[in-house]
Design an enzyme around this catalytic site. Structure first.
Site, short mmCIF file in Angstrom:
data_model
loop_
_atom_site.label_atom_id
_atom_site.label_comp_id
_atom_site.label_asym_id
_atom_site.label_seq_id
_atom_site.Cartn_x
_atom_site.Cartn_y
_atom_site.Cartn_z
N ALA A 51 0.82 -1.22 0.00
CA ALA A 51 0.00 0.00 0.00
C ALA A 51 0.85 1.27 0.00
O ALA A 51 0.46 2.28 -0.59
CB ALA A 51 -0.94 -0.01 1.21
N GLU A 53 3.50 1.93 -1.56
CA GLU A 53 4.02 2.24 -2.90
C GLU A 53 2.93 2.72 -3.86
O GLU A 53 3.24 3.18 -4.97
CB GLU A 53 4.73 1.02 -3.48
CG GLU A 53 6.00 0.65 -2.75
CD GLU A 53 5.80 -0.05 -1.41
OE1 GLU A 53 6.70 0.01 -0.57
OE2 GLU A 53 4.72 -0.67 -1.20
N CYS A 75 -4.60 -3.34 1.06
CA CYS A 75 -5.14 -3.79 2.33
C CYS A 75 -4.05 -3.72 3.39
O CYS A 75 -2.98 -4.29 3.23
CB CYS A 75 -5.67 -5.21 2.20
SG CYS A 75 -6.27 -5.88 3.76
N VAL A 76 -4.35 -3.00 4.47
CA VAL A 76 -3.45 -2.91 5.60
C VAL A 76 -4.23 -3.40 6.82
O VAL A 76 -5.27 -2.83 7.16
CB VAL A 76 -2.94 -1.47 5.82
CG1 VAL A 76 -1.92 -1.42 6.95
CG2 VAL A 76 -2.36 -0.89 4.54
N HIS A 83 3.19 0.11 12.89
CA HIS A 83 3.40 0.03 11.44
C HIS A 83 2.11 0.31 10.67
O HIS A 83 2.11 1.02 9.67
CB HIS A 83 3.95 -1.36 11.10
CG HIS A 83 4.30 -1.54 9.66
ND1 HIS A 83 5.42 -0.98 9.10
CD2 HIS A 83 3.69 -2.25 8.68
CE1 HIS A 83 5.47 -1.31 7.82
NE2 HIS A 83 4.44 -2.08 7.55
N PHE A 108 -9.10 5.97 -3.46
CA PHE A 108 -8.56 5.25 -2.32
C PHE A 108 -9.39 4.00 -2.05
O PHE A 108 -10.43 4.05 -1.39
CB PHE A 108 -8.58 6.18 -1.09
CG PHE A 108 -7.93 5.62 0.13
CD1 PHE A 108 -6.55 5.60 0.24
CD2 PHE A 108 -8.69 5.13 1.18
CE1 PHE A 108 -5.94 5.09 1.39
CE2 PHE A 108 -8.09 4.64 2.33
CZ PHE A 108 -6.71 4.62 2.44
N ARG A 122 -14.97 -7.16 3.30
CA ARG A 122 -15.01 -5.98 2.42
C ARG A 122 -14.48 -6.25 1.02
O ARG A 122 -14.55 -5.39 0.15
CB ARG A 122 -14.23 -4.84 3.09
CG ARG A 122 -14.98 -4.26 4.27
CD ARG A 122 -14.08 -3.49 5.23
NE ARG A 122 -14.85 -2.91 6.32
CZ ARG A 122 -15.31 -3.57 7.37
NH1 ARG A 122 -15.08 -4.86 7.49
NH2 ARG A 122 -15.99 -2.95 8.32
#
Length: 155
Positions: A51, A53, A75-76, A83, A108, A122
């Site tokens: 994400a 990058e 996805c984070v 982090h 986004f 999701r």
């Protein structure tokens, strides 16, 4: 009926981190754009390592002038360290800055969830897919900007 802006060109940048989620987001985005008559070729889908990058790749694509918009998917998922906050904030601010700098819709579609389950929900193949939503937002913003720019050109 074909959408009046079906002729727009959209790139999709997808993070390859958490592919079990991002593959679902990509499918949702592609399906949504197809419903609008927008053709996205395999060459228009660009992989990003993660994400963080996404902003640089999206900005570079927008600056080529080849695309009317860029959909960014990633996805984070929160872990045990800070982090998550740094990556999420960097991605969101970076994508916003890239869109403003290039005057190109860069949307986004990065999930920022607390659990794997939230991310999977999701990214399912249904109407709640967030990749679908990011693609719809990109398409709608392209339409709004075209309307604004054409009205200003006439005035």
């Amino acid at each position: 009926m074909t959408d009046p802006i079906a002729a727009c060109r959209v790139a999709i940048v997808v993070s390859r981190f958490n592919p079990e989620v991002t593959d679902g987001l990509l499918k949702g985005a592609l399906d949504q754009l197809a419903t609008k008559g927008v053709v996205v070729t395999p060459a228009d889908v660009i992989d990003a390592p993660g994400a963080f990058e996404l902003p640089l790749i999206a900005q570079t694509l927008a600056r080529t002038g080849r695309y009317d918009g860029v959909v960014c998917l990633g996805c984070v998922i929160k872990g045990d360290t800070a982090h998550f906050e740094f990556i999420s904030l960097g991605a969101s601010l970076g994508l916003m800055a890239a869109g403003l700098a290039t005057e190109t819709p860069i949307t986004f579609g990065v999930l920022t969830t607390y659990t794997d389950e939230q991310a999977l929900v999701r990214s399912r193949d249904d109407a709640e897919n967030k990749g679908r939503e990011a693609a719809q937002a990109c398409h709608a913003t392209i339409a709004a900007l075209r309307r604004i720019r054409s009205e200003l050109a006439v005035a």
